[in-house]
Structure formats: C-alpha cells, structure tokens
Design a protein around this motif. Structure first.
Motif, PDB file in Angstrom:
ATOM      1  N   ASP A  67      -3.233 -12.763 -24.573  1.00  0.00           N
ATOM      2  CA  ASP A  67      -3.478 -14.204 -24.702  1.00  0.00           C
ATOM      3  C   ASP A  67      -2.459 -14.866 -25.616  1.00  0.00           C
ATOM      4  OD1 ASP A  67      -5.650 -13.864 -23.076  1.00  0.00           O
ATOM      5  OD2 ASP A  67      -7.118 -13.831 -24.707  1.00  0.00           O
ATOM      6  N   TYR A 110     -12.362 -13.315 -32.583  1.00  0.00           N
ATOM      7  CA  TYR A 110     -13.463 -13.815 -31.761  1.00  0.00           C
ATOM      8  C   TYR A 110     -12.937 -14.288 -30.407  1.00  0.00           C
ATOM      9  CZ  TYR A 110     -17.099 -16.808 -29.907  1.00  0.00           C
ATOM     10  OH  TYR A 110     -18.032 -17.378 -29.073  1.00  0.00           O
ATOM     11  N   SER A 111     -13.645 -13.915 -29.345  1.00  0.00           N
ATOM     12  CA  SER A 111     -13.371 -14.441 -28.011  1.00  0.00           C
ATOM     13  C   SER A 111     -14.674 -14.433 -27.221  1.00  0.00           C
ATOM     14  CB  SER A 111     -12.300 -13.605 -27.291  1.00  0.00           C
ATOM     15  OG  SER A 111     -12.776 -12.315 -26.991  1.00  0.00           O
ATOM     16  N   GLU A 112     -14.809 -15.379 -26.313  1.00  0.00           N
ATOM     17  CA  GLU A 112     -16.034 -15.477 -25.517  1.00  0.00           C
ATOM     18  C   GLU A 112     -16.344 -14.193 -24.752  1.00  0.00           C
ATOM     19  OE1 GLU A 112     -18.446 -17.544 -25.255  1.00  0.00           O
ATOM     20  OE2 GLU A 112     -17.711 -19.088 -26.615  1.00  0.00           O
ATOM     21  N   PRO A 113     -15.359 -13.585 -24.062  1.00  0.00           N
ATOM     22  CA  PRO A 113     -15.672 -12.355 -23.318  1.00  0.00           C
ATOM     23  C   PRO A 113     -16.254 -11.254 -24.197  1.00  0.00           C
ATOM     24  CG  PRO A 113     -13.537 -13.219 -22.654  1.00  0.00           C
ATOM     25  CD  PRO A 113     -13.965 -14.011 -23.854  1.00  0.00           C
ATOM     26  N   ARG A 114     -15.765 -11.135 -25.429  1.00  0.00           N
ATOM     27  CA  ARG A 114     -16.246 -10.064 -26.303  1.00  0.00           C
ATOM     28  C   ARG A 114     -17.685 -10.291 -26.750  1.00  0.00           C
ATOM     29  NH1 ARG A 114     -10.726  -9.131 -29.937  1.00  0.00           N
ATOM     30  NH2 ARG A 114      -9.677  -7.813 -28.402  1.00  0.00           N
ATOM     31  N   GLN A 115     -18.124 -11.547 -26.762  1.00  0.00           N
ATOM     32  CA  GLN A 115     -19.492 -11.844 -27.149  1.00  0.00           C
ATOM     33  C   GLN A 115     -20.512 -11.207 -26.201  1.00  0.00           C
ATOM     34  OE1 GLN A 115     -19.321 -12.883 -30.458  1.00  0.00           O
ATOM     35  NE2 GLN A 115     -20.960 -14.282 -29.884  1.00  0.00           N
ATOM     36  N   LYS A 116     -20.060 -10.862 -24.999  1.00  0.00           N
ATOM     37  CA  LYS A 116     -20.959 -10.230 -24.030  1.00  0.00           C
ATOM     38  C   LYS A 116     -21.322  -8.811 -24.449  1.00  0.00           C
ATOM     39  CE  LYS A 116     -18.671 -12.664 -20.200  1.00  0.00           C
ATOM     40  NZ  LYS A 116     -17.865 -12.458 -18.973  1.00  0.00           N
ATOM     41  N   LYS A 159     -25.879  -5.991 -30.321  1.00  0.00           N
ATOM     42  CA  LYS A 159     -26.594  -7.265 -30.334  1.00  0.00           C
ATOM     43  C   LYS A 159     -28.039  -7.110 -30.795  1.00  0.00           C
ATOM     44  CE  LYS A 159     -24.109 -10.096 -27.031  1.00  0.00           C
ATOM     45  NZ  LYS A 159     -24.253 -10.914 -25.811  1.00  0.00           N
TER      46      LYS A 159
END
Length: 397
Positions: free
Chosen positions: A99, A48-54, A171
């Motif tokens: 990262d 999980y990473s914030e950028p991938r949530q896009k 999504k």
C-alpha cells in the motif's frame, strides 16, 4: 534475547504469567495460531488497516515507526523518491508495504515496479547485501538493526511518515486486551519502551560490540595489562597466548566493565547462563572472567575433539562456537556431512554456517538450532585469526 522478547518478558512477569514463544513464518500463520488459540499475542508491528480488523483486535500503539527503503551504498543510489522512478522494489507478500509503494506511485507517478515474494524480511535484506536485489522495504527498526550488522546498507530514505504500530490479540479476549493496553501505557510512562528501543536499534556501537574492532596499538612486547593472566589461561588451553589475547581483544577490547547489548559481560563477554555454568561469580574480576572463559573454551575443545581431529581446523570451530553457540556450528557441520563435504575442514562447514539465515537452509530437518546470522560468526573467526597473525609479527611469544 531481542526487543520484542524483553517487552514480552516484562509483560509476562508483571502479570505473573509463564512466557512461551513461537517463532512464526509469516502473518498468515500468526493470525491462524492466534485464532486457533495456540497463541495469545502477536508481537509484530501492525499498522491499523480495515482488512486486519477482521482477524484480530489491536492494542494501543506500542511504537511509532517509519517504512524504510533498504539499498546498498553505491554511486547513484536512491536519495529521493524521484530516483525510484521505474525502479523494481521487492517486498514481502502480505505486508502494508504494498500500500505504501502504491501510494507513492499514485501521488508521484513514479511507475515503481513492485514485486511481492514469499520470503522473510531478513532474507530480502540479505539479498540486497549480496547485490541480488536492488531494493526492498522494511520497518524502521528492522532496517536499523540490519544496518548495524551490514556496513554496506543504506537505510536513510523513508518512504512514509512515521505511523503508529500495535500488537494483536484475539477478538474474544477483551480482558487480555485491556491488561495489555494498561501495560503499554505503563512502559511509555516509565520510559521502559524507549530505553529498550535505544538499546537495540539506536545505539549501534553497543549493539554491534562483539563484531567490531579496531587494531590495538602494541609496544614493548605487551598487548594488555592482563597479559600474565592471559598467558596462564593459554597454558591451560595449550594455545599461543597471543591467540587468546586476540579473542579477549575482540570480545571486550580488554575492558573489564564491558557489557554487550545481549547482556554478555567481562573480559571474555560471557552470557549469564555461561557465567553460572563455568563458575564465574564476579564477571568484572579479570581473573574470574578469564578463568570462566577458558573453562568454556576447554569445553568447546572437548566437544569438537572427535568431530574435528586436526588442531588448526578445530580452533576455528571453537572460535565460531564461542561466538554463535556450538549448536549452530554443529548444524552447519551436519549439513556439510549431508552434502558429502569433509566436515572436519572449517571452510566446508563455514559455507553452510554463512547460509543459516536462508530459509532453505535453516528449515532443513538436520538443522536443530534454527535461524542464525552465521556469516557474522565466520567473519568473527577470520578477524580473530587475522588479529592473531598481526600479534605474532609484533609481539614475542
């Protein structure tokens, strides 16, 4: 075959869906295919990473995986983080590995030089094997399966603690996500996922069954209890029976109950589709297994007869085809022709077969069967021929 394939097949079967697989060249293409509607699930280990949530919605964790440093076994190899001070580590561009390495640099001030490249993980690992790179970083499962194929690899140093990994869906597909999550709960509850992981990544002896062997003791002019059956099969092929015995030993070590990690069974380790094609009903029956294998070898002999007229050269094409499939060997044969080599000579074709794991080779328009660990098939041929030469010394014709 493969870990993700078996998981996906189980999911599709339980939902009554037809499974269609797309082999992606990278994460960007995977997300593009997903959001264009050309694909519905990305079966890749995503942290999980914030950028991938896009770009996607992510499932419940399907596994927990560490990130592993891949290096060659050698004196002075890295056994702890301090050994990586000022080292250069090459990684696939766009992955979470950047990262992880930057976090190591920040916390321990190691000054690791991180090089990102647009190459597959398999390609980077192969460069480590060939000593073109000192280090790369991959997921634990990829590291383990490659250490199975390459004894010279060390994959003991984790550069991160285990992290949860998930699959991705669009999504706008909440029902698919809910169904996928229910299925993930089920495969964890029943142990199905754990069994598969053990099969592909932890049981090295099983997963490398077809490509490892120790020499069998030989006495009294016999090689195995199946010598008479092997001689009958060799007569049908026009082979020296000791050559066929070498192939049988390489495949199963004369164990009629042998089952490879890929599902190949019997003395000659035939896959289910080959069993059906060549008339084997009971692969545990040594006569049936040998007969089916001989039928398949005879088919391969006919396939290569006009392309490779020389009997000794053709034998190597047949053995390689038996191991990896004649489609992959034919790809290498076409490449030899393309580059002006004598495609009837095994060494010329083996050169290209060994390189079928390289993108610049398996993406050539003449290559129709795609990626393959062709170097293993070349090694397989060499090992059988060497075993045959030993049998010739020790056992009468």
């Amino acid at each position: 075959m493969g870990y993700e394939f078996e998981l996906l097949r189980n999911f599709a079967t339980r939902q009554g869906l037809e499974l269609r697989l797309i082999v992606s060249t990278g994460l960007e293409e995977s997300f593009r295919l997903l959001n264009e509607g050309a694909a519905d699930i990305i079966a890749i280990n995503f942290e999980y990473s914030e950028p991938r949530q896009k770009y996607a919605a992510f499932s419940k964790p399907i596994n927990e995986i560490s990130t592993i440093l891949v290096q060659r076994k050698r004196a002075g190899m890295a056994t702890n983080f301090e050994d990586l001070r000022n080292a250069e580590v090459t990684i696939k561009r766009g992955t979470i590995y950047l990262d992880k390495l930057m976090a190591l640099n920040d916390s321990l001030d190691l000054n690791i030089q991180i090089v990102e490249v647009d190459e597959s993980l398999e390609s980077l690992i192969l460069k480590v094997v060939e000593n073109d790179l000192a280090y790369t970083v991959v997921d634990e499962d990829i590291a383990l399966v490659n250490a199975t194929y390459f004894d010279e690899l060390d994959v003991d140093l984790s550069i991160s603690s285990p992290s949860h990994v998930s699959w991705a869906v669009r999504k706008n597909a909440p029902q698919l996500l809910e169904t996928l999550n229910d299925w993930i709960d089920r495969i964890h509850r029943t142990g199905f996922q754990a069994v598969l992981y053990e099969k592909y990544f932890l049981n090295k002896k099983n997963s490398y069954f077809r490509n490892s062997s120790a020499f069998s003791s030989v006495s009294g002019g016999r090689i195995s209890v199946f010598d008479d059956l092997i001689k009958e099969g060799a007569d049908r092929l026009g082979w020296d029976w000791r050559l066929l015995a070498s192939l049988v030993y390489k495949e199963s070590r004369f164990d009629t109950s042998a089952v490879s990690y890929a599902g190949a069974v019997g003395l000659l380790q035939l896959m289910p589709v080959t069993l059906r094609q060549f008339g084997v009903v009971n692969p545990s029956d040594p006569r049936e297994s040998l007969s089916g294998g001989v039928n398949y070898l005879s088919y391969l002999d006919g396939f290569w007869l006009e392309r490779v007229p020389d009997n000794n050269e053709r034998l190597r094409f047949i053995l390689a085809s038996y191991n990896i499939g004649h489609g992959h060997v034919q790809d290498a044969w076409r490449l030899a022709l393309k580059y002006g080599k004598d495609s009837g000579v095994w060494s010329n074709v083996a050169f290209y077969l060994e390189r079928k794991s390289k993108p610049e080779v398996y993406r050539d328009p003449l290559v129709t069967s795609g990626y393959a660990k062709g170097h293993l098939a070349v090694q397989y041929v060499s090992e059988i021929i060497n075993l045959y030469e030993s049998y010739k010394v020790l056992v009468s014709p």
